[in-house]
Design an enzyme around this catalytic site. Structure first.
Site, PDB file in Angstrom:
ATOM      1  N   TYR A 141      32.593 -28.203  22.019  1.00  0.00           N
ATOM      2  CA  TYR A 141      31.703 -28.208  20.841  1.00  0.00           C
ATOM      3  C   TYR A 141      30.697 -27.054  20.899  1.00  0.00           C
ATOM      4  O   TYR A 141      29.986 -26.800  19.925  1.00  0.00           O
ATOM      5  CB  TYR A 141      30.913 -29.526  20.704  1.00  0.00           C
ATOM      6  CG  TYR A 141      31.748 -30.782  20.658  1.00  0.00           C
ATOM      7  CD1 TYR A 141      33.109 -30.744  20.377  1.00  0.00           C
ATOM      8  CD2 TYR A 141      31.163 -32.027  20.888  1.00  0.00           C
ATOM      9  CE1 TYR A 141      33.865 -31.903  20.358  1.00  0.00           C
ATOM     10  CE2 TYR A 141      31.913 -33.190  20.859  1.00  0.00           C
ATOM     11  CZ  TYR A 141      33.266 -33.116  20.602  1.00  0.00           C
ATOM     12  OH  TYR A 141      34.003 -34.278  20.584  1.00  0.00           O
TER      13      TYR A 141
ATOM     14  N   HIS B   1      39.123 -34.488  28.038  1.00  0.00           N
ATOM     15  CA  HIS B   1      39.070 -34.476  26.560  1.00  0.00           C
ATOM     16  C   HIS B   1      40.426 -34.842  25.939  1.00  0.00           C
ATOM     17  O   HIS B   1      40.483 -35.597  24.972  1.00  0.00           O
ATOM     18  CB  HIS B   1      38.631 -33.088  26.077  1.00  0.00           C
ATOM     19  CG  HIS B   1      38.021 -33.081  24.728  1.00  0.00           C
ATOM     20  ND1 HIS B   1      36.943 -32.309  24.390  1.00  0.00           N
ATOM     21  CD2 HIS B   1      38.328 -33.768  23.601  1.00  0.00           C
ATOM     22  CE1 HIS B   1      36.624 -32.509  23.125  1.00  0.00           C
ATOM     23  NE2 HIS B   1      37.455 -33.396  22.616  1.00  0.00           N
TER      24      HIS B   1
HETATM   25  N1  LIG Z   1      37.176 -36.997  21.751  1.00  0.00           N
HETATM   26  C1  LIG Z   1      37.555 -36.295  20.709  1.00  0.00           C
HETATM   27  O1  LIG Z   1      38.630 -35.654  20.708  1.00  0.00           O
HETATM   28  C2  LIG Z   1      36.675 -36.253  19.488  1.00  0.00           C
HETATM   29  C3  LIG Z   1      37.165 -35.736  18.274  1.00  0.00           C
HETATM   30  C4  LIG Z   1      36.321 -35.753  17.159  1.00  0.00           C
HETATM   31  C5  LIG Z   1      35.024 -36.263  17.264  1.00  0.00           C
HETATM   32  N2  LIG Z   1      34.569 -36.732  18.466  1.00  0.00           N
HETATM   33  C6  LIG Z   1      33.188 -37.268  18.620  1.00  0.00           C
HETATM   34  O2  LIG Z   1      32.921 -38.204  17.585  1.00  0.00           O
HETATM   35  C7  LIG Z   1      31.748 -37.813  16.888  1.00  0.00           C
HETATM   36  C8  LIG Z   1      31.782 -38.276  15.446  1.00  0.00           C
HETATM   37  O3  LIG Z   1      32.928 -37.804  14.778  1.00  0.00           O
HETATM   38  P1  LIG Z   1      32.892 -36.739  13.601  1.00  0.00           P
HETATM   39  O4  LIG Z   1      31.757 -35.809  13.844  1.00  0.00           O
HETATM   40  O5  LIG Z   1      34.262 -36.193  13.507  1.00  0.00           O
HETATM   41  O6  LIG Z   1      32.687 -37.530  12.257  1.00  0.00           O
HETATM   42  P2  LIG Z   1      32.005 -38.879  11.719  1.00  0.00           P
HETATM   43  O7  LIG Z   1      30.962 -39.367  12.632  1.00  0.00           O
HETATM   44  O8  LIG Z   1      33.107 -39.783  11.339  1.00  0.00           O
HETATM   45  O9  LIG Z   1      31.350 -38.325  10.353  1.00  0.00           O
HETATM   46  C9  LIG Z   1      30.313 -37.394  10.370  1.00  0.00           C
HETATM   47  C10 LIG Z   1      30.005 -36.987   8.924  1.00  0.00           C
HETATM   48  O10 LIG Z   1      29.459 -38.113   8.232  1.00  0.00           O
HETATM   49  C11 LIG Z   1      28.161 -37.773   7.704  1.00  0.00           C
HETATM   50  N3  LIG Z   1      27.290 -38.939   7.829  1.00  0.00           N
HETATM   51  C12 LIG Z   1      26.761 -39.435   8.979  1.00  0.00           C
HETATM   52  N4  LIG Z   1      26.039 -40.554   8.720  1.00  0.00           N
HETATM   53  C13 LIG Z   1      26.097 -40.764   7.382  1.00  0.00           C
HETATM   54  C14 LIG Z   1      25.544 -41.737   6.518  1.00  0.00           C
HETATM   55  N5  LIG Z   1      24.803 -42.750   7.000  1.00  0.00           N
HETATM   56  N6  LIG Z   1      25.801 -41.637   5.191  1.00  0.00           N
HETATM   57  C15 LIG Z   1      26.577 -40.633   4.697  1.00  0.00           C
HETATM   58  N7  LIG Z   1      27.135 -39.673   5.473  1.00  0.00           N
HETATM   59  C16 LIG Z   1      26.904 -39.731   6.809  1.00  0.00           C
HETATM   60  C17 LIG Z   1      27.674 -36.613   8.555  1.00  0.00           C
HETATM   61  O11 LIG Z   1      26.754 -35.855   7.792  1.00  0.00           O
HETATM   62  P3  LIG Z   1      25.353 -35.303   8.377  1.00  0.00           P
HETATM   63  O12 LIG Z   1      25.667 -34.527   9.615  1.00  0.00           O
HETATM   64  O13 LIG Z   1      24.864 -34.501   7.247  1.00  0.00           O
HETATM   65  O14 LIG Z   1      24.476 -36.478   8.680  1.00  0.00           O
HETATM   66  C18 LIG Z   1      28.974 -35.881   8.852  1.00  0.00           C
HETATM   67  O15 LIG Z   1      29.346 -35.062   7.749  1.00  0.00           O
HETATM   68  C19 LIG Z   1      31.726 -36.297  17.082  1.00  0.00           C
HETATM   69  O16 LIG Z   1      30.459 -35.744  16.764  1.00  0.00           O
HETATM   70  C20 LIG Z   1      32.116 -36.183  18.521  1.00  0.00           C
HETATM   71  O17 LIG Z   1      31.003 -36.471  19.360  1.00  0.00           O
HETATM   72  C21 LIG Z   1      35.380 -36.752  19.569  1.00  0.00           C
END
Ligand SMILES: NC(=O)c1ccc[n+]([C@@H]2O[C@H](COP(=O)([O-])OP(=O)(O)OC[C@H]3O[C@@H](n4cnc5c(N)ncnc54)[C@H](OP(=O)(O)O)[C@@H]3O)[C@@H](O)[C@H]2O)c1
Length: 263
Positions: A36, A103
């Site tokens: 990241y 990962h």
């Molecule tokens: N292990 C892996 O391979 C892997 C892969 C992908 C992700 N991850 C982890 O999982 C975490 C979360 O996944 P993600 O970042 O893909 O997506 P997510 O958490 O499913 O969605 C994030 C999105 O939702 C928005 N959001 C957050 N809270 C909200 C709310 N209350 N109302 C409306 N919109 C909202 C955020 O906007 P704002 O930022 O504007 O608040 C952002 O655009 C990552 O940050 C990472 O740490 C791990």
């Protein structure tokens, strides 16, 4: 290890203030990864969050916060694991990583080499817990068998459009938690009728329902990513929303399948 129902996903967060604000609001689990490219940002936010609380009656301590990061697929050879973990800890500004994940079981991953290298870091104290991410059942079996340290977590994609009950069964059977990543389907949960209907019934947002749906499952904690204070606050509160068994079942039954992070 502090593993509350809602932690903070930080992929895409490039402002330490968001992390410090999250800690002030009550987040206690920060999830990042070398790939990241924001471990230093998360570390600065952690330091600021701890410093801000310094004068409080019960100040937030380093040990109250679970700092999790991940080794990318080119850091998984036996001799690459230790230097990569040290670099991550340095960027995060911590003496020890509370949770270090593989990962993905790809690239240089070799269970017979990578996992013993992680065990050695636990013995040395640089890593407190070992986790895996994006593993299939056979990979999970091999990891449980090969690791001396107990498997501390499996981080996997889990949201209303992508749900793998067999991975939760494995976690329950072997006694480790599942960390649900992308629990808001990357912000797409508003497009899912079943989620919107449940949200309307509760006067809640679709995002809150998606988090409540995930964390209602045993043994799941969720790590939604959010950058604004309003989203951070709302997501933390979402785990308190109680869905009925029927509502959970209606979201389980969503048929539209969308894996955001396929191989
Ligand atoms: N292990 C892996 O391979 C892997 C892969 C992908 C992700 N991850 C982890 O999982 C975490 C979360 O996944 P993600 O970042 O893909 O997506 P997510 O958490 O499913 O969605 C994030 C999105 O939702 C928005 N959001 C957050 N809270 C909200 C709310 N209350 N109302 C409306 N919109 C909202 C955020 O906007 P704002 O930022 O504007 O608040 C952002 O655009 C990552 O940050 C990472 O740490 C791990």
């Amino acid at each position: 290890m502090n593993f509350p129902p809602v932690g903070l996903g930080t992929m895409g967060i490039d402002d330490p203030d968001a992390v410090a604000t999250a800690l002030a609001l009550g987040y206690r689990h920060l999830d990042t990864a070398r790939i990241y490219d924001n471990e230093a940002v998360v570390g600065q936010g952690l330091a600021a969050g701890l410093a801000a609380d310094d004068g409080a009656d019960e100040p937030l301590g380093r040990d109250d916060v679970t700092v999790a990061t991940k080794l990318w697929i080119d850091d998984l050879a036996a001799d690459a694991v230790a230097p990569a973990a040290r670099e991550s800890a340095d960027r995060l500004g911590v003496d020890a990583l509370d949770l270090l994940y593989v990962h993905r079981p790809r690239g240089d991953y070799d269970p017979d080499a990578t996992l013993p290298a992680l065990d050695r870091l636990v013995d040395e104290g640089l890593v407190r817990n070992v986790g895996v991410s994006n593993f299939e059942l056979a990979d999970l079996d091999r990891a449980v068998e090969r690791l001396d340290a107990p498997l501390a977590a499996h981080q996997t994609e889990l949201h209303p459009l992508f749900y793998r009950p067999e991975l939760l069964d494995h976690a329950r059977d072997h006694g480790y938690p599942v960390v649900a990543y992308s629990p808001l389907a990357g912000g797409r949960v508003r497009e899912i009728d079943a989620v919107v209907e449940v949200a309307e019934a509760h006067g809640a947002t679709p995002e809150a329902v998606a988090i409540a749906w995930a964390t209602a499952k045993d043994p799941v904690v969720a790590i939604p990513k959010a950058s604004s204070e309003a989203h951070l606050r709302a997501n933390l509160a979402a785990a308190d929303l109680e869905l009925t068994d029927e509502e959970v079942a209606a979201i389980d039954a969503v048929e539209r399948e969308e894996e955001l992070f396929p191989e």
